[in-house]
Design an enzyme around this catalytic site. Sequence first.
Site, PDB file in Angstrom:
ATOM      1  N   LYS A  14       0.810  -1.220   0.000  1.00  0.00           N
ATOM      2  CA  LYS A  14       0.000   0.000   0.000  1.00  0.00           C
ATOM      3  C   LYS A  14       0.842   1.267   0.000  1.00  0.00           C
ATOM      4  CE  LYS A  14      -3.737  -2.492   0.235  1.00  0.00           C
ATOM      5  NZ  LYS A  14      -4.603  -2.656  -0.956  1.00  0.00           N
ATOM      6  N   LYS A  74       0.843   5.127  -5.124  1.00  0.00           N
ATOM      7  CA  LYS A  74       1.374   3.788  -5.386  1.00  0.00           C
ATOM      8  C   LYS A  74       2.088   3.741  -6.733  1.00  0.00           C
ATOM      9  CE  LYS A  74      -2.549   1.962  -2.848  1.00  0.00           C
ATOM     10  NZ  LYS A  74      -3.904   1.417  -3.028  1.00  0.00           N
ATOM     11  N   GLU A 165      -6.095  -2.455 -10.569  1.00  0.00           N
ATOM     12  CA  GLU A 165      -7.187  -2.413 -11.538  1.00  0.00           C
ATOM     13  C   GLU A 165      -7.905  -1.071 -11.464  1.00  0.00           C
ATOM     14  OE1 GLU A 165      -9.057  -6.588 -12.658  1.00  0.00           O
ATOM     15  OE2 GLU A 165      -9.411  -6.093 -10.551  1.00  0.00           O
TER      16      GLU A 165
END
Length: 217
Positions: A14, A74, A165
């Site tokens: 994360k 990220k 995604e």
Amino acid sequence: MNLTDIALSRYSTKAFDPDRKIPDEALTQIKSLLRYSPSSVNSQPWHFIIAGSDAGKQRIAKGTQGPFQANEAKVLNASHVVLFCAKTEIDDDYLDHLLATEDADGRFPEPSVKEMTKGVRSVFVNLHRHELNDAPQWMEKQVYLNMGSLLLGVAALGIDAVPLEGIDIAALNEEFGLQEKGYTAVAAVSLGYRSTDDFNAKLPKSRLPEDEIFTLV
């Protein structure tokens, strides 16, 4: 190497340490993982955009705006980001290109083997092109096979990763001109090394029990 240890140690990162970079030797292995991933009838219906520079990651980050903004860090703090792209159609010219490449690589000791390969591949490809009418979805499935190989492989290299995604496919298609090249963005994987602030690194894994997911016959 113990695969169970690797499966237990890998997790969805994360928060990445922006100061740690993947060494060139490991990046070479990552490219090999991507290139040599299995695909149905060796169709290889993919392309990979690998962003390792700050400018490259900024381009990928254009797909993490608006509702996807939680994934921006990220991308920007990772060492590298791989954008997985799938072909939008699989035509006869591409099938001939595959066959010629295999021929040049010595896959066909006899002409009959080449013809057999061409015939078998045509059967499966035409099934998806003309009967099931799901060729784009079928090709995306091959891309996801590749993504799974990458996630396990980089974990074996001691590299952290997170599949993304939650990205703006349309924005990335436009940024890289993918549709014009016969591809579409599918998903991304950020790679690097976890930050000490990553809360997810400290949490135990949670998976459904074996007796619920396995049937041994």
